[in-house]
Design an enzyme around this catalytic site. Structure first.
Site, PDB file in Angstrom:
ATOM      1  N   VAL A  45       0.892  -1.450   0.024  1.00  0.00           N
ATOM      2  CA  VAL A  45      -0.068  -0.032  -0.061  1.00  0.00           C
ATOM      3  C   VAL A  45       0.893   1.321   0.056  1.00  0.00           C
ATOM      4  O   VAL A  45       1.817   1.268   0.753  1.00  0.00           O
ATOM      5  CB  VAL A  45      -0.964   0.116   1.174  1.00  0.00           C
ATOM      6  CG1 VAL A  45      -1.864   0.974   1.361  1.00  0.00           C
ATOM      7  CG2 VAL A  45      -1.909  -1.285   1.308  1.00  0.00           C
ATOM      8  N   ASP A  53     -12.621 -10.940   7.450  1.00  0.00           N
ATOM      9  CA  ASP A  53     -11.168 -10.954   8.117  1.00  0.00           C
ATOM     10  C   ASP A  53     -10.926  -9.609   9.058  1.00  0.00           C
ATOM     11  O   ASP A  53     -10.075  -8.899   9.076  1.00  0.00           O
ATOM     12  CB  ASP A  53     -10.067 -10.698   7.022  1.00  0.00           C
ATOM     13  CG  ASP A  53      -8.631 -10.782   7.585  1.00  0.00           C
ATOM     14  OD1 ASP A  53      -8.272 -11.387   8.414  1.00  0.00           O
ATOM     15  OD2 ASP A  53      -7.456 -10.177   6.648  1.00  0.00           O
TER      16      ASP A  53
HETATM   17  P1  ADP Z   1      -3.393  -6.364   3.931  1.00  0.00           P
HETATM   18  O1  ADP Z   1      -4.165  -7.460   2.875  1.00  0.00           O
HETATM   19  O2  ADP Z   1      -1.976  -6.341   2.970  1.00  0.00           O
HETATM   20  O3  ADP Z   1      -3.608  -6.468   5.095  1.00  0.00           O
HETATM   21  P2  ADP Z   1      -4.724  -3.913   3.821  1.00  0.00           P
HETATM   22  O4  ADP Z   1      -5.917  -3.443   3.085  1.00  0.00           O
HETATM   23  O5  ADP Z   1      -5.094  -4.403   5.329  1.00  0.00           O
HETATM   24  O6  ADP Z   1      -4.142  -4.978   3.051  1.00  0.00           O
HETATM   25  O7  ADP Z   1      -3.709  -2.734   3.937  1.00  0.00           O
HETATM   26  C1  ADP Z   1      -2.375  -2.850   4.552  1.00  0.00           C
HETATM   27  C2  ADP Z   1      -2.227  -1.866   5.636  1.00  0.00           C
HETATM   28  O8  ADP Z   1      -2.143  -0.410   4.582  1.00  0.00           O
HETATM   29  C3  ADP Z   1      -3.304  -1.531   6.570  1.00  0.00           C
HETATM   30  O9  ADP Z   1      -3.293  -2.121   7.939  1.00  0.00           O
HETATM   31  C4  ADP Z   1      -3.224   0.139   6.852  1.00  0.00           C
HETATM   32  O10 ADP Z   1      -2.250   0.303   7.817  1.00  0.00           O
HETATM   33  C5  ADP Z   1      -2.847   0.663   5.305  1.00  0.00           C
HETATM   34  N1  ADP Z   1      -3.888   1.026   4.563  1.00  0.00           N
HETATM   35  C6  ADP Z   1      -4.693   0.161   3.541  1.00  0.00           C
HETATM   36  N2  ADP Z   1      -5.542   1.063   2.914  1.00  0.00           N
HETATM   37  C7  ADP Z   1      -5.514   2.314   3.690  1.00  0.00           C
HETATM   38  C8  ADP Z   1      -6.375   3.563   3.555  1.00  0.00           C
HETATM   39  N3  ADP Z   1      -7.115   3.601   2.604  1.00  0.00           N
HETATM   40  N4  ADP Z   1      -5.793   4.720   4.349  1.00  0.00           N
HETATM   41  C9  ADP Z   1      -4.677   4.439   5.185  1.00  0.00           C
HETATM   42  N5  ADP Z   1      -4.214   3.368   5.255  1.00  0.00           N
HETATM   43  C10 ADP Z   1      -4.304   2.254   4.624  1.00  0.00           C
HETATM   44 MN    MN Z   2      -4.936  -6.178   6.325  1.00  0.00          MN
END
Ligand code: ADP
Ligand code: MN
Length: 516
Positions: free
Chosen positions: A267, A405
């Protein structure tokens, strides 16, 4: 005089004894022999000749580096540089051979193979050597080898007399060539010619084959680089290009850096730019979720998507790359549903292949903390709990989704409230394992808030009933889970019998909603 004595002495002394002129094969022409048998057998001469030949083929390289090793002499030990090069070359060769062995061992007969090509200590003329080619074919599917035995027998022709058809017959060969295209790597697009009566000439087929080879090698190299680079929190070249395009088009202002690297996604944070269309507003700060294209990471997630009827028909037809795009697509659809229900979550900006751009939860490049990382006052903790309970109900009833999840890792604390993220794996409640996923979510939520000191927090079974509207009465986890599985099975049977899913298990009298 003894005649025998004269004959014996003759070769040394006279111009030729009488017996020679009588010899039926004539006199041996001794003057034409330029070297002795000893010379012919001489290893040294052979080596010299070989060196000469090689010098002609590889003028500089051989002379400078390879020569001494092949001949075993001509060794100019006065040059430290050359000695070093010689040693290095020997070492490199051993290293490459070891790599090749390892590659072979790891790949075995597997259709999906990994390549260590990038790690080879490539030699100036080794890189294109035929040895390399053979090795490459060993570890990958060989397009030359037909899947089924060919009808042309070994002798190379069929039929008799005038009706002989050889393996070189133009039509047979053309068709065979077309069929062989099927053996090219899956990512190599060959169009739909395979199904037609298309006859590819050898020339065209060979050109295509060469192209397919180089494409596959190129993609193997990219794959290596990609794996290497994701470790450094970067992305593969194709993704980079996608990101550049987003910046180039002005949609994003700048991509500032990486927020998170997980097993399945990376991300990034970016500042939003201007949208091409008037009606769409790009948020000032964006999060870019890049779904990793390293295929094996997603293997264990198959169950989420495979049994999701929304994606079922497509799943079986897709290659792994497209399945990964589907994860991104799924996250987008699920976020949109949540957005429509008013659940605090990132807002979708755009989806391009496996890259999802959404609004950033946080401020000034600092992402909002996860619930697990933030220390909340008792009051906020209680507030957060009720909010989560509410969101779970909304998600289930209004969005027809189970997060699947949900835990303190996928909930962010921002602006005094909880935001739900990471919904690529979310499924509808009627997913064959949907209720089990919901129960797992409830367990995580319940445990987190109970440990966090929220006295009002329902236990996992109560929470499950509160969210789903079901009324499972079992008072212990084992029985509760058994009932959940029974319900899931009942629903599956219903699908079998009626072809459609009841979209809700709820007994609150709502009319069931059917497939989208
Ligand atoms: P994963 O499948 O790797 O867990 P996530 O969607 O949970 O993917 O994203 C990983 C991390 O990135 C999250 O724990 C968060 O800290 C950060 N993150 C993801 N999306 C956002 C967002 N829209 N705004 C801010 N932080 C985000
Ligand atoms: Mn996650």
């Amino acid at each position: 005089m003894d005649s025998v004595g004269v004959a014996a002495a003759a070769p040394d002394t006279g111009p030729g004894p009488a017996w020679q002129s009588k010899c039926p094969w004539g006199a041996p022409n001794t003057t034409s022999i330029s070297c002795s048998l000893a010379d012919v057998m001489s290893e040294q001469l052979a080596k010299e000749l070989q060196l000469e030949e090689e010098n002609a083929a590889f003028p500089e390289v051989v002379a400078a580096a390879e020569g001494p090793f092949i001949t075993g002499e001509n060794t100019d030990t006065s040059s430290d540089l050359m000695l070093a090069q010689m040693l290095q070359m020997e070492f490199d060769r051993e290293y490459d051979a070891q790599l090749r062995r390892e590659e072979k061992k790891i790949n075995g007969d597997s259709k999906v193979s990994i390549s260590f090509e990038n790690y080879r200590k490539v030699h100036p003329y080794d890189s294109d050597s035929s040895e390399d080619e053979v090795d490459w074919q060993d570890t990958r599917h060989d397009p030359y080898r037909p899947d089924k035995p060919t009808t042309t027998p070994r002798r190379g022709f069929i039929g008799k007399g005038k009706d002989i058809t050889t393996k070189h017959d133009e039509v047979v060969c053309g068709r065979k060539n077309t069929a062989r295209m099927e053996n090219f790597a899956p990512e190599f697009q060959v169009g739909d010619g395979i199904g037609m009566d298309l006859k590819l000439s050898n020339q065209v087929f060979n050109a295509l084959k060469q192209h397919a080879y180089s494409e596959e090698r190129r993609s193997a190299r990219l794959h290596e680089k990609k794996e290497h680079s994701t470790a450094e929190k970067a992305v593969d070249p194709k993704t980079r290009l996608l990101l550049y395009k987003m910046v180039n088009s002005g949609m994003l202002e700048t991509i500032t850096g990486c927020i998170s690297t997980g097993k399945e996604s990376v991300v990034f944070h970016a500042y939003g730019g201007k949208s091409a269309t008037e009606d769409k507003v790009i948020p000032p700060e964006c999060a870019i979720k890049v779904f990793k294209t390293t295929l094996n990471e997603f293997k264990n997630r198959d169950k989420y998507i495979k049994d999701d009827y929304r994606f079922k028909d497509r799943f079986s037809k897709l290659n792994p790359r497209k399945i990964i795009r589907m994860w991104a697509e799924k996250e987008m659809h699920n976020l949109t549903r949540m957005q429509n229900a008013g659940i605090p979550c990132p807002q979708v900006v755009i989806l391009k292949k496996h890259v999802l751009v959404m609004s950033f939860i946080g401020q000034d490049q600092v992402p909002a903390p996860k619930l697990k990382d933030v220390t909340l006052s008792n009051e906020d903790m209680k507030k957060a709990y009720y909010q989560v309970l509410n969101m779970m109900q909304q998600l289930y009833k209004e969005c027809n989704l189970v997060h699947a999840d949900l835990s303190e890792y996928n909930m962010l604390w921002h602006d005094g409230k909880v935001w739900l993220i990471d919904v690529s794996q979310s499924v509808e409640p009627t997913h064959p394992h949907g209720l089990e996923f919901l129960f797992r979510d409830c367990r995580n939520v319940s445990q987190f808030f109970q440990k966090g000191g929220v006295a009002e927090a329902l236990n996992e079974r109560e929470l499950f009933n509160a969210v789903s509207g079901l009324n499972i009465t079992a008072d212990n986890e084992v029985d509760f889970q058994a009932e959940i599985e029974a319900l899931e099975k009942m629903n599956e049977d219903h699908v079998q019998n009626h072809g459609k899913k009841l979209s809700t298990f709820s007994s609150d009298g709502d009319p069931p909603i059917y497939d989208e």
